[in-house]
Design a protein around this motif. Structure first.
Motif, PDB file in Angstrom:
ATOM      1  N   LEU A  26       0.810  -1.210   0.000  1.00  0.00           N
ATOM      2  CA  LEU A  26       0.000   0.000   0.000  1.00  0.00           C
ATOM      3  C   LEU A  26       0.849   1.268   0.000  1.00  0.00           C
ATOM      4  N   SER A  27       0.275   2.339  -0.496  1.00  0.00           N
ATOM      5  CA  SER A  27       0.903   3.648  -0.339  1.00  0.00           C
ATOM      6  C   SER A  27       0.978   3.975   1.150  1.00  0.00           C
ATOM      7  N   ASP A  28       2.010   4.711   1.529  1.00  0.00           N
ATOM      8  CA  ASP A  28       2.252   5.107   2.926  1.00  0.00           C
ATOM      9  C   ASP A  28       2.567   3.930   3.846  1.00  0.00           C
ATOM     10  N   ALA A  29       2.867   2.784   3.269  1.00  0.00           N
ATOM     11  CA  ALA A  29       3.169   1.601   4.085  1.00  0.00           C
ATOM     12  C   ALA A  29       4.535   1.728   4.753  1.00  0.00           C
ATOM     13  N   TYR A  30       4.658   1.090   5.907  1.00  0.00           N
ATOM     14  CA  TYR A  30       5.963   0.944   6.566  1.00  0.00           C
ATOM     15  C   TYR A  30       6.092  -0.498   7.027  1.00  0.00           C
ATOM     16  N   HIS A  31       7.199  -1.154   6.608  1.00  0.00           N
ATOM     17  CA  HIS A  31       7.407  -2.552   6.966  1.00  0.00           C
ATOM     18  C   HIS A  31       8.829  -2.842   7.436  1.00  0.00           C
ATOM     19  N   GLY A  32       9.619  -1.807   7.699  1.00  0.00           N
ATOM     20  CA  GLY A  32      10.975  -2.045   8.165  1.00  0.00           C
ATOM     21  C   GLY A  32      12.003  -1.405   7.252  1.00  0.00           C
ATOM     22  N   GLU A  33      13.282  -1.534   7.619  1.00  0.00           N
ATOM     23  CA  GLU A  33      14.298  -0.738   6.938  1.00  0.00           C
ATOM     24  C   GLU A  33      15.486  -1.511   6.371  1.00  0.00           C
ATOM     25  N   THR A  34      15.385  -2.841   6.311  1.00  0.00           N
ATOM     26  CA  THR A  34      16.341  -3.576   5.482  1.00  0.00           C
ATOM     27  C   THR A  34      15.875  -3.446   4.028  1.00  0.00           C
ATOM     28  N   LEU A  35      16.706  -3.809   3.070  1.00  0.00           N
ATOM     29  CA  LEU A  35      16.394  -3.512   1.671  1.00  0.00           C
ATOM     30  C   LEU A  35      15.113  -4.192   1.184  1.00  0.00           C
ATOM     31  N   GLY A  36      14.912  -5.452   1.562  1.00  0.00           N
ATOM     32  CA  GLY A  36      13.686  -6.134   1.158  1.00  0.00           C
ATOM     33  C   GLY A  36      12.471  -5.489   1.789  1.00  0.00           C
ATOM     34  N   ALA A  37      12.572  -5.181   3.079  1.00  0.00           N
ATOM     35  CA  ALA A  37      11.456  -4.548   3.786  1.00  0.00           C
ATOM     36  C   ALA A  37      11.190  -3.148   3.226  1.00  0.00           C
ATOM     37  N   LEU A  38      12.253  -2.405   2.943  1.00  0.00           N
ATOM     38  CA  LEU A  38      12.081  -1.067   2.355  1.00  0.00           C
ATOM     39  C   LEU A  38      11.397  -1.131   0.995  1.00  0.00           C
ATOM     40  N   SER A  39      11.589  -2.234   0.286  1.00  0.00           N
ATOM     41  CA  SER A  39      10.985  -2.377  -1.039  1.00  0.00           C
ATOM     42  C   SER A  39       9.467  -2.334  -0.986  1.00  0.00           C
ATOM     43  N   VAL A  40       8.898  -2.746   0.147  1.00  0.00           N
ATOM     44  CA  VAL A  40       7.443  -2.722   0.269  1.00  0.00           C
ATOM     45  C   VAL A  40       6.973  -1.556   1.143  1.00  0.00           C
ATOM     46  N   CYS A  41       7.911  -0.673   1.513  1.00  0.00           N
ATOM     47  CA  CYS A  41       7.569   0.571   2.205  1.00  0.00           C
ATOM     48  C   CYS A  41       7.224   1.652   1.176  1.00  0.00           C
ATOM     49  N   ASP A  42       6.585   2.716   1.660  1.00  0.00           N
ATOM     50  CA  ASP A  42       6.275   3.827   0.762  1.00  0.00           C
ATOM     51  C   ASP A  42       6.322   5.153   1.524  1.00  0.00           C
ATOM     52  N   ILE A  43       7.367   5.335   2.300  1.00  0.00           N
ATOM     53  CA  ILE A  43       7.571   6.597   3.005  1.00  0.00           C
ATOM     54  C   ILE A  43       8.931   7.127   2.576  1.00  0.00           C
ATOM     55  N   ASP A  44       8.925   8.188   1.804  1.00  0.00           N
ATOM     56  CA  ASP A  44      10.157   8.693   1.191  1.00  0.00           C
ATOM     57  C   ASP A  44      11.243   8.987   2.209  1.00  0.00           C
ATOM     58  N   GLU A  45      10.838   9.428   3.388  1.00  0.00           N
ATOM     59  CA  GLU A  45      11.810   9.737   4.430  1.00  0.00           C
ATOM     60  C   GLU A  45      12.752   8.554   4.661  1.00  0.00           C
ATOM     61  N   PHE A  46      12.234   7.331   4.498  1.00  0.00           N
ATOM     62  CA  PHE A  46      13.017   6.128   4.745  1.00  0.00           C
ATOM     63  C   PHE A  46      13.634   5.523   3.486  1.00  0.00           C
ATOM     64  N   ASN A  47      12.869   5.523   2.374  1.00  0.00           N
ATOM     65  CA  ASN A  47      13.352   4.699   1.260  1.00  0.00           C
ATOM     66  C   ASN A  47      13.675   5.410  -0.044  1.00  0.00           C
ATOM     67  N   LYS A  48      13.463   6.727  -0.122  1.00  0.00           N
ATOM     68  CA  LYS A  48      13.667   7.417  -1.392  1.00  0.00           C
ATOM     69  C   LYS A  48      15.089   7.251  -1.933  1.00  0.00           C
ATOM     70  N   VAL A  49      16.085   7.451  -1.088  1.00  0.00           N
ATOM     71  CA  VAL A  49      17.477   7.404  -1.547  1.00  0.00           C
ATOM     72  C   VAL A  49      17.890   6.003  -1.989  1.00  0.00           C
ATOM     73  N   TYR A  50      17.199   4.966  -1.462  1.00  0.00           N
ATOM     74  CA  TYR A  50      17.586   3.581  -1.762  1.00  0.00           C
ATOM     75  C   TYR A  50      16.806   2.983  -2.936  1.00  0.00           C
ATOM     76  N   LYS A  51      15.931   3.753  -3.560  1.00  0.00           N
ATOM     77  CA  LYS A  51      15.055   3.191  -4.588  1.00  0.00           C
ATOM     78  C   LYS A  51      15.793   2.452  -5.708  1.00  0.00           C
ATOM     79  N   PRO A  52      16.987   2.900  -6.127  1.00  0.00           N
ATOM     80  CA  PRO A  52      17.692   2.131  -7.168  1.00  0.00           C
ATOM     81  C   PRO A  52      18.049   0.704  -6.744  1.00  0.00           C
ATOM     82  N   LEU A  53      18.060   0.440  -5.435  1.00  0.00           N
ATOM     83  CA  LEU A  53      18.438  -0.880  -4.935  1.00  0.00           C
ATOM     84  C   LEU A  53      17.236  -1.773  -4.636  1.00  0.00           C
ATOM     85  N   LEU A  54      16.028  -1.225  -4.715  1.00  0.00           N
ATOM     86  CA  LEU A  54      14.861  -1.921  -4.185  1.00  0.00           C
ATOM     87  C   LEU A  54      14.136  -2.767  -5.231  1.00  0.00           C
ATOM     88  N   LEU A  55      13.325  -3.710  -4.726  1.00  0.00           N
ATOM     89  CA  LEU A  55      12.517  -4.568  -5.578  1.00  0.00           C
ATOM     90  C   LEU A  55      11.449  -3.743  -6.303  1.00  0.00           C
TER      91      LEU A  55
END
Length: 452
Positions: free
Chosen positions: A142-171
């Motif tokens: 879902l949009s605005d989801a938070y599921h953790g901060e390892t790369l796999g977990a970040l892949s299903v997150c949607d909060i830019d504060e946490f995952n925007k910079v890592y998007k090239p690495l994500l699923l």
């Protein structure tokens, strides 16, 4: 500056923080905890109304849990969990299967919430590969989801504060607009709607079902999104759709499990049973790192066979099945049963909501008070009539947090959303202090602010 504070700033890099801020608001070094209270090295006390990041269920330094630790440490503190086991882990696994929804029959141990999410995603994908469903390589979140901060977990997150910079690495996750009951596009209300917003999820799944391995959601409440609460009907519809298209349904109960929403598990509100359930935080009462993933016999059986067949799920953590953490979790659940914690939570939750609503009436910048079980959230807006909010960088919540600290209350705002998630042992008097102090802090901020 205290010597401990100097040493902290010299050596420690704190999580989820801009360390430059700590030059202004120094780290608060806690000496001890008791019940809902934390005491720092200067003798100041703070009511921990966020349960130390949503983990503490039964208060700090709980005597019964302390005793359970003392007993267990004299037996075995930890043992390798490959081909070895321990009594508390066995007893806890049995207990969890008995109290979780009916499909869940097997327990996989780990040590933190992000890892639990990684495990569920990997199990789902691996299952499909072994079943020959080689197209099923993607996940839905879902949009605005938070599921953790390892790369796999970040892949299903949607909060830019946490995952925007890592998007090239994500699923490559399929992102679906999630429920937003406060600003509902369908002009519905969460208490009596038919989850009309589910049509967005339904459309995406129908379009992409052949390549979807699993859908992952935070059931009932999207925590880091600002405690966004939605209808259980959404979960009922999602369970039905996942069954129709042979898609795994993962519920991330890391924050909301163990009584936070007024039921033992949030998905109980919808009376649905997922294919995977991720648990952490409240499982060990805030005492030790621990997580589990529960899954079905069907998933387990797919990995069962001769080692040479290479069907095994080779995922491990050093502290999986830690005997001390399992002993704590068992005592935690015993206390839940003996003191009927779920029912008492409902009454305390109603009181928190009632007091909060009364205080919010006179404040024009409180957009919504939303609550479920022992969670109450207060969303601050610029204009209540059009529900205009504030982006993260406005730091409104952070400024109110600083004021509240001076008054003896530990809040941990999410942007412009303040919330109460106190330990379940909080008293009526402490609830009144918590709510009163929060609103005193809000009012003080508004009096000083030039933004409004």
């Amino acid at each position: 500056m205290n010597d401990y504070v100097k040493r902290d700033l010299k050596y420690i890099w704190h999580p989820c923080a801009q360390m430059k801020d700590y030059e202004e608001l120094n780290p608060i070094v806690i000496e001890k905890g008791e019940g809902v209270w934390l005491y720092d090295i200067h003798g100041n006390k703070y009511l921990d109304c966020i349960s130390s990041w949503w983990t503490n269920t039964l208060g700090h330094s709980n005597k019964r849990i302390n005793e359970a630790i003392k007993k267990q440490i004299d037996r075995i503190e930890h043992v390798i969990f490959a081909n070895f086991s321990n009594k508390p882990a066995i007893e806890l696994a049995e207990k969890l299967v008995n109290i979780t929804p009916s499909r869940l029959k097997k327990v996989f141990f780990s040590d933190n919430g992000s890892s639990a999410v990684e495990i569920a995603l990997k199990m789902s994908f691996h299952y499909n590969m072994q079943k020959g469903n080689t197209k099923k390589k993607r996940f839905v979140a879902l949009s605005d989801a938070y599921h953790g901060e390892t790369l796999g977990a970040l892949s299903v997150c949607d909060i830019d504060e946490f995952n925007k910079v890592y998007k090239p690495l994500l699923l490559d996750t399929i992102r679906v607009e999630g429920p937003d009951c406060y600003r509902c596009k369908y002009n519905c209300f969460r208490d009596n709607c038919n989850a009309e917003c589910f049509e967005v999820m339904e459309k995406r799944i129908i379009e992409n079902h052949e390549e979807i391995s699993a859908v992952i959601v935070e059931p009932m409440v999207q925590g880091a999104a600002g405690m966004k609460i939605y209808s259980p009907i959404y979960l009922k519809k999602l369970r039905k759709l996942c069954d129709k298209y042979d898609i795994h349904f993962i519920v991330d109960e890391i924050a909301m499990g163990f009584g936070r929403t007024g039921e033992m598990f949030a998905c109980n509100h919808a009376q649905i049973s997922p294919d995977f359930m991720c648990l952490s935080k409240g499982i060990s009462a805030g005492y030790m790192p621990m997580s589990v993933v529960l899954t079905t016999d069907e998933v387990y059986d797919c990995f069962y066979g001769d080692y040479n067949e290479r069907r095994s799920f080779l995922h491990s953590h050093t502290y999986s099945g830690n005997a001390m953490a399992c002993a704590i979790a068992l005592e935690n659940l015993k206390i839940f049963e003996e003191y009927n914690i779920i029912e008492t939570n409902k009454e305390k939750g109603k009181l928190i909501r009632k007091l909060t609503l009364e205080k919010a009436k006179s404040l024009k910048h409180i957009g919504e008070v939303r609550s479920i079980g022992m969670i109450t959230a207060i969303e601050i807006v610029k204009d209540k009539s059009i529900k205009e909010g504030y982006p993260w960088d406005m730091r409104i919540g952070y400024e109110i947090y600083k004021i509240a600290l001076r008054k003896g209350l530990l809040l941990r705002p999410i942007g412009n959303v303040l919330y109460f998630i106190p330990p379940y042992i909080i008293s009526e008097e402490e609830i009144m202090f918590m709510v009163d102090t929060c609103f005193q802090s809000i009012e003080e901020y508004f009096m000083k602010s030039t933004i409004f």
